[in-house]
Write an enzyme that holds these catalytic residues in place. Sequence first.
Site, PDB file in Angstrom:
ATOM      1  N   ASP A 159       2.412   1.735   0.378  1.00  0.00           N
ATOM      2  CA  ASP A 159       2.693   2.465   1.626  1.00  0.00           C
ATOM      3  C   ASP A 159       3.558   1.667   2.613  1.00  0.00           C
ATOM      4  O   ASP A 159       3.128   0.626   3.123  1.00  0.00           O
ATOM      5  CB  ASP A 159       1.386   2.854   2.329  1.00  0.00           C
ATOM      6  CG  ASP A 159       0.447   3.658   1.430  1.00  0.00           C
ATOM      7  OD1 ASP A 159       0.500   3.491   0.192  1.00  0.00           O
ATOM      8  OD2 ASP A 159      -0.349   4.448   1.967  1.00  0.00           O
ATOM      9  N   HIS A 191      -0.617  11.903   4.546  1.00  0.00           N
ATOM     10  CA  HIS A 191       0.173  12.062   5.778  1.00  0.00           C
ATOM     11  C   HIS A 191       1.492  12.798   5.545  1.00  0.00           C
ATOM     12  O   HIS A 191       2.393  12.742   6.380  1.00  0.00           O
ATOM     13  CB  HIS A 191       0.463  10.689   6.395  1.00  0.00           C
ATOM     14  CG  HIS A 191      -0.750   9.971   6.868  1.00  0.00           C
ATOM     15  ND1 HIS A 191      -1.615  10.516   7.792  1.00  0.00           N
ATOM     16  CD2 HIS A 191      -1.265   8.762   6.535  1.00  0.00           C
ATOM     17  CE1 HIS A 191      -2.604   9.655   8.011  1.00  0.00           C
ATOM     18  NE2 HIS A 191      -2.418   8.595   7.253  1.00  0.00           N
ATOM     19  N   GLU A 225       4.513   7.286   3.092  1.00  0.00           N
ATOM     20  CA  GLU A 225       3.801   8.221   3.984  1.00  0.00           C
ATOM     21  C   GLU A 225       3.585   7.700   5.400  1.00  0.00           C
ATOM     22  O   GLU A 225       3.297   8.484   6.295  1.00  0.00           O
ATOM     23  CB  GLU A 225       2.444   8.608   3.370  1.00  0.00           C
ATOM     24  CG  GLU A 225       1.427   7.479   3.393  1.00  0.00           C
ATOM     25  CD  GLU A 225       0.002   7.968   3.287  1.00  0.00           C
ATOM     26  OE1 GLU A 225      -0.209   9.179   3.182  1.00  0.00           O
ATOM     27  OE2 GLU A 225      -0.906   7.130   3.319  1.00  0.00           O
ATOM     28  N   ASN A 226       3.709   6.377   5.602  1.00  0.00           N
ATOM     29  CA  ASN A 226       3.473   5.815   6.942  1.00  0.00           C
ATOM     30  C   ASN A 226       4.740   5.264   7.584  1.00  0.00           C
ATOM     31  O   ASN A 226       4.686   4.461   8.511  1.00  0.00           O
ATOM     32  CB  ASN A 226       2.425   4.690   6.864  1.00  0.00           C
ATOM     33  CG  ASN A 226       1.116   5.139   6.294  1.00  0.00           C
ATOM     34  OD1 ASN A 226       0.811   4.849   5.134  1.00  0.00           O
ATOM     35  ND2 ASN A 226       0.341   5.878   7.064  1.00  0.00           N
ATOM     36  N   HIS A 263      -3.659   8.622  -4.885  1.00  0.00           N
ATOM     37  CA  HIS A 263      -3.679   8.272  -3.467  1.00  0.00           C
ATOM     38  C   HIS A 263      -5.080   8.558  -2.946  1.00  0.00           C
ATOM     39  O   HIS A 263      -5.428   9.706  -2.654  1.00  0.00           O
ATOM     40  CB  HIS A 263      -2.617   9.118  -2.745  1.00  0.00           C
ATOM     41  CG  HIS A 263      -2.354   8.655  -1.354  1.00  0.00           C
ATOM     42  ND1 HIS A 263      -1.530   7.595  -1.068  1.00  0.00           N
ATOM     43  CD2 HIS A 263      -2.809   9.100  -0.154  1.00  0.00           C
ATOM     44  CE1 HIS A 263      -1.469   7.414   0.247  1.00  0.00           C
ATOM     45  NE2 HIS A 263      -2.244   8.315   0.820  1.00  0.00           N
ATOM     46  N   HIS A 300      -3.955   0.569   1.795  1.00  0.00           N
ATOM     47  CA  HIS A 300      -3.096  -0.443   2.429  1.00  0.00           C
ATOM     48  C   HIS A 300      -3.551  -1.865   2.135  1.00  0.00           C
ATOM     49  O   HIS A 300      -2.987  -2.814   2.684  1.00  0.00           O
ATOM     50  CB  HIS A 300      -2.983  -0.236   3.940  1.00  0.00           C
ATOM     51  CG  HIS A 300      -2.284   1.037   4.326  1.00  0.00           C
ATOM     52  ND1 HIS A 300      -1.726   1.249   5.558  1.00  0.00           N
ATOM     53  CD2 HIS A 300      -2.038   2.172   3.623  1.00  0.00           C
ATOM     54  CE1 HIS A 300      -1.175   2.453   5.618  1.00  0.00           C
ATOM     55  NE2 HIS A 300      -1.372   3.043   4.443  1.00  0.00           N
ATOM     56  N   HIS A 342      -2.926   4.197  -0.688  1.00  0.00           N
ATOM     57  CA  HIS A 342      -3.641   4.760   0.468  1.00  0.00           C
ATOM     58  C   HIS A 342      -4.459   3.747   1.258  1.00  0.00           C
ATOM     59  O   HIS A 342      -4.525   3.848   2.484  1.00  0.00           O
ATOM     60  CB  HIS A 342      -4.535   5.939   0.094  1.00  0.00           C
ATOM     61  CG  HIS A 342      -5.366   6.473   1.225  1.00  0.00           C
ATOM     62  ND1 HIS A 342      -4.826   7.206   2.260  1.00  0.00           N
ATOM     63  CD2 HIS A 342      -6.703   6.362   1.508  1.00  0.00           C
ATOM     64  CE1 HIS A 342      -5.791   7.546   3.117  1.00  0.00           C
ATOM     65  NE2 HIS A 342      -6.926   7.039   2.690  1.00  0.00           N
TER      66      HIS A 342
HETATM   67 FE   LIG Z   1      -0.955   5.098   3.821  1.00  0.00          FE
HETATM   68 FE   LIG Z   2      -2.859   7.861   2.828  1.00  0.00          FE
END
Ligand SMILES: [Fe+2]
Ligand SMILES: [Fe+2]
Length: 268
Positions: free
Chosen positions: A4, A64, A35-36, A151, A178, A176
């Site tokens: 991520d 996200h 996604e981040n 994820h 991190h 997911h």
């Molecule tokens: Fe994430």
């Molecule tokens: Fe996530």
Amino acid sequence: MLGDIVGRPGRLAVAQQVPVIRERWKPDLILANVENTSNGTGLTPEHYARLKDAGLNGMTLGDHCFKKVQIVETLDTAGDIIRPFNLPLGARGKGWMRIPFPGNPARGLFVVTVLGRIFMHNMPADDPFAAVERALKEFTEKDPIVIVEIHAEATSEKMAVGWQFNGRVAAVLGSHTHIATADARVLSHGTAYITDLGMSGPWDSVLGRDIDKVLSRMITAMPAPFDVAEGDPRVCGVCIDIDEKTGLATAIERIELKANPSAPPFTA
Ligand SMILES: [Fe+2]
Ligand SMILES: [Fe+2]
């Protein structure tokens, strides 16, 4: 595949380190979960374009995926970005993609992302096991080369997906949380596996967020915006060797690169 990408530090760290990765590991393709990317949640079309310019060949999104809603046009039309496959039928975008290998476009890398269901409350998601089975049936190429991204929050659910598709896909890669895990290995029937790729973003943080803000909310229960942190940007993921004849993995190695925030593109 990189874990991520979080905020500006993550985006710039990836832009800076992709040439290093190309030099050192000589990958055919580089993927990342993005996604981040945009201010910590979701992805804007501008950042999609910049990550593409930085050299990513394919991008995935998790829970996200729709947080920056302006991305949905891109999700509908672009061939190199996906959202989770096991969303409701009406969800915009695509749940899997086929990325042609450079120099051999007859061969493609199929990538499918699924959300887990344990401790995942952001989005309504179907059974990830059944969803991957369904996706595999849609990959009509002979001996397709497949990466499954799970994820998810729970290590157990991710490991279970790994075993379920052991020997049928090149890799099952978790994302997911991190936090990178230390269990990268090739499972008994040739599927590369890691429970979590980890985060490409600021490591002086709580999962990419400003430490003081997170502490403040946890200690006082008062709401506080979780700003993206800045310190110690790193790029995190794995490099996988896949035998193109069998579509199975022969090796997986963790990647963790410290970016230099005193050099471009941080200083540009
Ligand atoms: Fe994430
Ligand atoms: Fe996530």
